[in-house]
Design a protein around this motif. Structure first.
Motif, PDB file in Angstrom:
ATOM      1  N   SER A   1       0.815  -1.209   0.000  1.00 26.70           N
ATOM      2  CA  SER A   1       0.000   0.000   0.000  1.00 26.70           C
ATOM      3  C   SER A   1       0.851   1.264   0.000  1.00 26.70           C
ATOM      4  O   SER A   1       0.349   2.358  -0.264  1.00 26.70           O
ATOM      5  CB  SER A   1      -0.921   0.017   1.228  1.00 26.70           C
ATOM      6  N   TYR A   2       2.147   1.134   0.292  1.00 28.75           N
ATOM      7  CA  TYR A   2       3.036   2.295   0.318  1.00 28.75           C
ATOM      8  C   TYR A   2       3.547   2.668  -1.076  1.00 28.75           C
ATOM      9  O   TYR A   2       4.197   3.702  -1.238  1.00 28.75           O
ATOM     10  CB  TYR A   2       4.232   2.031   1.236  1.00 28.75           C
ATOM     11  N   PHE A   3       3.273   1.844  -2.061  1.00 31.65           N
ATOM     12  CA  PHE A   3       3.742   2.122  -3.412  1.00 31.65           C
ATOM     13  C   PHE A   3       2.789   3.088  -4.097  1.00 31.65           C
ATOM     14  O   PHE A   3       1.578   2.854  -4.173  1.00 31.65           O
ATOM     15  CB  PHE A   3       3.832   0.828  -4.227  1.00 31.65           C
ATOM     16  N   GLY A   4       3.341   4.195  -4.635  1.00 34.58           N
ATOM     17  CA  GLY A   4       2.522   5.169  -5.348  1.00 34.58           C
ATOM     18  C   GLY A   4       2.778   6.577  -4.845  1.00 34.58           C
ATOM     19  O   GLY A   4       3.614   6.809  -3.965  1.00 34.58           O
ATOM     20  N   GLY A   5       2.064   7.528  -5.421  1.00 29.35           N
ATOM     21  CA  GLY A   5       2.157   8.914  -4.989  1.00 29.35           C
ATOM     22  C   GLY A   5       3.463   9.596  -5.327  1.00 29.35           C
ATOM     23  O   GLY A   5       3.813  10.608  -4.713  1.00 29.35           O
ATOM     24  N   PHE A   6       4.200   9.120  -6.328  1.00 28.54           N
ATOM     25  CA  PHE A   6       5.554   9.629  -6.570  1.00 28.54           C
ATOM     26  C   PHE A   6       5.516  11.022  -7.197  1.00 28.54           C
ATOM     27  O   PHE A   6       4.871  11.257  -8.209  1.00 28.54           O
ATOM     28  CB  PHE A   6       6.333   8.646  -7.444  1.00 28.54           C
ATOM     29  N   SER A   7       6.230  11.938  -6.547  1.00 28.17           N
ATOM     30  CA  SER A   7       6.166  13.342  -6.928  1.00 28.17           C
ATOM     31  C   SER A   7       7.487  13.909  -7.417  1.00 28.17           C
ATOM     32  O   SER A   7       7.523  15.035  -7.920  1.00 28.17           O
ATOM     33  CB  SER A   7       5.666  14.169  -5.736  1.00 28.17           C
ATOM     34  N   ALA A   8       8.598  13.175  -7.258  1.00 31.36           N
ATOM     35  CA  ALA A   8       9.902  13.663  -7.726  1.00 31.36           C
ATOM     36  C   ALA A   8      10.841  12.478  -7.834  1.00 31.36           C
ATOM     37  O   ALA A   8      10.673  11.465  -7.128  1.00 31.36           O
ATOM     38  CB  ALA A   8      10.472  14.704  -6.766  1.00 31.36           C
ATOM     39  N   LEU A   9      11.859  12.597  -8.708  1.00 26.43           N
ATOM     40  CA  LEU A   9      12.815  11.509  -8.860  1.00 26.43           C
ATOM     41  C   LEU A   9      14.155  12.019  -9.324  1.00 26.43           C
ATOM     42  O   LEU A   9      14.284  13.147  -9.819  1.00 26.43           O
ATOM     43  CB  LEU A   9      12.304  10.438  -9.822  1.00 26.43           C
ATOM     44  N   ALA A  10      15.159  11.167  -9.156  1.00 24.74           N
ATOM     45  CA  ALA A  10      16.507  11.405  -9.673  1.00 24.74           C
ATOM     46  C   ALA A  10      16.967  10.129 -10.358  1.00 24.74           C
ATOM     47  O   ALA A  10      16.606   9.022  -9.941  1.00 24.74           O
ATOM     48  CB  ALA A  10      17.467  11.783  -8.539  1.00 24.74           C
ATOM     49  N   ILE A  11      17.760  10.290 -11.413  1.00 26.30           N
ATOM     50  CA  ILE A  11      18.316   9.171 -12.165  1.00 26.30           C
ATOM     51  C   ILE A  11      19.827   9.326 -12.174  1.00 26.30           C
ATOM     52  O   ILE A  11      20.347  10.430 -12.371  1.00 26.30           O
ATOM     53  CB  ILE A  11      17.793   9.155 -13.625  1.00 26.30           C
ATOM     54  N   ASP A  12      20.562   8.231 -11.962  1.00 24.28           N
ATOM     55  CA  ASP A  12      22.023   8.328 -11.984  1.00 24.28           C
ATOM     56  C   ASP A  12      22.507   8.496 -13.428  1.00 24.28           C
ATOM     57  O   ASP A  12      21.749   8.294 -14.379  1.00 24.28           O
ATOM     58  CB  ASP A  12      22.669   7.132 -11.288  1.00 24.28           C
ATOM     59  N   PRO A  13      23.768   8.921 -13.620  1.00 28.07           N
ATOM     60  CA  PRO A  13      24.264   9.193 -14.984  1.00 28.07           C
ATOM     61  C   PRO A  13      24.180   8.006 -15.932  1.00 28.07           C
ATOM     62  O   PRO A  13      24.081   8.194 -17.146  1.00 28.07           O
ATOM     63  CB  PRO A  13      25.726   9.607 -14.749  1.00 28.07           C
ATOM     64  N   SER A  14      24.193   6.785 -15.394  1.00 27.80           N
ATOM     65  CA  SER A  14      24.092   5.609 -16.260  1.00 27.80           C
ATOM     66  C   SER A  14      22.668   5.376 -16.748  1.00 27.80           C
ATOM     67  O   SER A  14      22.436   4.600 -17.671  1.00 27.80           O
ATOM     68  CB  SER A  14      24.574   4.367 -15.520  1.00 27.80           C
ATOM     69  N   GLY A  15      21.698   6.020 -16.098  1.00 25.22           N
ATOM     70  CA  GLY A  15      20.297   5.796 -16.433  1.00 25.22           C
ATOM     71  C   GLY A  15      19.751   4.499 -15.892  1.00 25.22           C
ATOM     72  O   GLY A  15      18.638   4.098 -16.246  1.00 25.22           O
ATOM     73  N   ARG A  16      20.465   3.842 -15.002  1.00 24.39           N
ATOM     74  CA  ARG A  16      20.054   2.516 -14.531  1.00 24.39           C
ATOM     75  C   ARG A  16      19.654   2.467 -13.060  1.00 24.39           C
ATOM     76  O   ARG A  16      19.239   1.417 -12.562  1.00 24.39           O
ATOM     77  CB  ARG A  16      21.168   1.495 -14.789  1.00 24.39           C
ATOM     78  N   SER A  17      19.773   3.565 -12.355  1.00 23.00           N
ATOM     79  CA  SER A  17      19.387   3.582 -10.949  1.00 23.00           C
ATOM     80  C   SER A  17      18.451   4.753 -10.699  1.00 23.00           C
ATOM     81  O   SER A  17      18.751   5.888 -11.072  1.00 23.00           O
ATOM     82  CB  SER A  17      20.625   3.690 -10.050  1.00 23.00           C
ATOM     83  N   LEU A  18      17.331   4.467 -10.073  1.00 17.23           N
ATOM     84  CA  LEU A  18      16.279   5.455  -9.854  1.00 17.23           C
ATOM     85  C   LEU A  18      16.079   5.668  -8.362  1.00 17.23           C
ATOM     86  O   LEU A  18      16.079   4.720  -7.578  1.00 17.23           O
ATOM     87  CB  LEU A  18      14.983   4.960 -10.506  1.00 17.23           C
ATOM     88  N   LEU A  19      15.898   6.918  -7.972  1.00 14.88           N
ATOM     89  CA  LEU A  19      15.525   7.287  -6.610  1.00 14.88           C
ATOM     90  C   LEU A  19      14.338   8.219  -6.710  1.00 14.88           C
ATOM     91  O   LEU A  19      14.396   9.227  -7.429  1.00 14.88           O
ATOM     92  CB  LEU A  19      16.688   7.980  -5.900  1.00 14.88           C
ATOM     93  N   ALA A  20      13.243   7.899  -6.016  1.00 17.59           N
ATOM     94  CA  ALA A  20      12.035   8.720  -6.073  1.00 17.59           C
ATOM     95  C   ALA A  20      11.478   8.898  -4.674  1.00 17.59           C
ATOM     96  O   ALA A  20      11.759   8.105  -3.767  1.00 17.59           O
ATOM     97  CB  ALA A  20      10.985   8.070  -6.979  1.00 17.59           C
ATOM     98  N   ILE A  21      10.689   9.964  -4.500  1.00 17.18           N
ATOM     99  CA  ILE A  21       9.990  10.177  -3.241  1.00 17.18           C
ATOM    100  C   ILE A  21       8.505  10.366  -3.523  1.00 17.18           C
ATOM    101  O   ILE A  21       8.112  10.782  -4.614  1.00 17.18           O
ATOM    102  CB  ILE A  21      10.534  11.384  -2.463  1.00 17.18           C
ATOM    103  N   SER A  22       7.695  10.055  -2.523  1.00 16.71           N
ATOM    104  CA  SER A  22       6.248  10.187  -2.666  1.00 16.71           C
ATOM    105  C   SER A  22       5.740  11.277  -1.739  1.00 16.71           C
ATOM    106  O   SER A  22       6.422  11.707  -0.803  1.00 16.71           O
ATOM    107  CB  SER A  22       5.552   8.867  -2.330  1.00 16.71           C
TER     108      SER A  22
END
Length: 355
Positions: free
Chosen positions: A77-98
């Protein structure tokens, strides 16, 4: 605020009519009632989508090239609501916040240049100054994320909060996000905003003449001429900026570009027309203290195309030199909305005077 895709508009219209008749209508969306206590792995299922559902062979939209997209489902139930993200230079690692005070880290899987899934996903709580997970719903309304140092695996990021109007530096590791180290002093113009005018978008400039500057935008706070307000915080030339408001769109996110400019993600919602999104590119030369910026519209889309409540944007440059934009949607924890992730290739900026 709930922003409904076209697929949900008919259902929403029926519910609104019932409500007008005096009947009891359950809430369309609700954030998780409890707070995550620690980081936990989660499984994310991904269903491929086309941006143009009627013509899946179409790849060019505005000035962008479609690279692929997914409809995401998390088994919590905690998955969703994502409002911002960052991607590493390789394009293969994602960090997001809700906007429920939860962070997501995942590996992006590709089939060639086409995004095909998210693996090794972990969700966890943002921590407050006391080192405990943020518990008050108003305190958990995180809207902006800007990577300052390190990588998406470990480093420091600025996080903006909409309800209590703050920008806080968050150190993070692979399994912990915070506690924050103080808060940035906000410009005078960023104080006194109402709850839905807060700092919605932040982008940290790590190259070019604005290196070290945090660019921040309100969602919809305007000046006397109706232009959207923003600020350059820190860096060599701090001060106010404005972005010309076009067609009643609000700002939902912004991200730095490798060459020093910005991309700004915008949204417009009306019950009579559904949801729209727009992406503008702002050159580094336009971003100046006191400037009224216009930028270049790269893409404007309504929900005849495969969009939802698009709230997050990030940019990275591939090994081949191509700049890729990654977007995510905020489903507001509503069964009528979706968590989408999509990627577009960005054209190179037009060089003036042969430079």
């Amino acid at each position: 605020m709930n922003y409904l895709s076209r697929n949900g508009l008919r259902i929403a219209a029926v519910l609104l009519l019932v409500a007008a008749a005096g009947a009891l209508v359950p809430a369309l969306a609700e954030k998780p009632a409890t707070t995550m206590e620690a980081a936990k792995p989660t499984t994310i299922t991904a269903i491929p989508i086309d941006f143009d559902r009627e013509h899946p062979e179409r790849k060019e939209f505005g000035k962008l090239v479609w690279r692929g997209g997914l409809n995401l489902f998390g088994k919590t139930s905690y998955f969703g609501g994502f409002s911002a993200l960052a991607i590493d230079p390789s394009g293969r690692s994602l960090l997001a916040i809700s906007d429920a005070g939860v962070w997501l880290r995942a590996t992006i899987e590709y089939d060639g240049r086409k995004i095909k899934g998210l693996s090794h996903a972990v969700l966890g709580p943002l921590l407050g100054k006391d080192g405990a997970p943020l518990r008050d719903e108003l305190d958990r309304d995180t809207e902006g994320l800007a990577l300052v140092s390190g990588t998406t695996q470990e480093g420091t990021a600025y996080v903006s909060f909409e309800r209590h109007h703050a920008i806080e530096p968050y150190p993070f590791t692979a399994d912990r996000f915070g506690p924050p180290r103080g808060a940035l002093p906000l410009p005078a113009g960023a104080k006194g905003m109402n709850a839905n005018q807060g700092i919605e978008a932040i982008a940290y400039m790590n190259t070019g003449k604005l290196k070290g500057t945090l660019v921040a935008f309100s969602e919809r706070k305007t000046d006397k001429k109706g232009n959207l307000q923003g600020w350059l915080i820190g860096g060599p030339t701090p001060g106010g900026i404005t972005l010309r408001r076009l067609g009643g769109f609000d700002i939902t996110d912004a991200a730095p570009l490798p060459e020093g400019g910005l991309v700004v993600l915008e949204r417009r919602f009306r019950y009579s027309e559904g949801v729209k999104m727009r992406i503008r590119r702002i050159s580094a030369n336009e971003i100046k203290r006191g400037a009224l910026m216009l930028g270049e519209v790269l893409l404007e889309a309504n929900d005849a195309l495969n969009i939802d409540n698009m709230e997050a944007i990030a940019a990275h440059r591939t090994a081949s030199g191509e700049t890729v934009l990654t977007l995510m949607s905020d489903d507001n924890y509503s069964g009528l909305q979706r968590t989408l992730i999509m990627q577009f290739a960005l054209p190179q900026p037009v060089r003036v005077g042969g430079r």
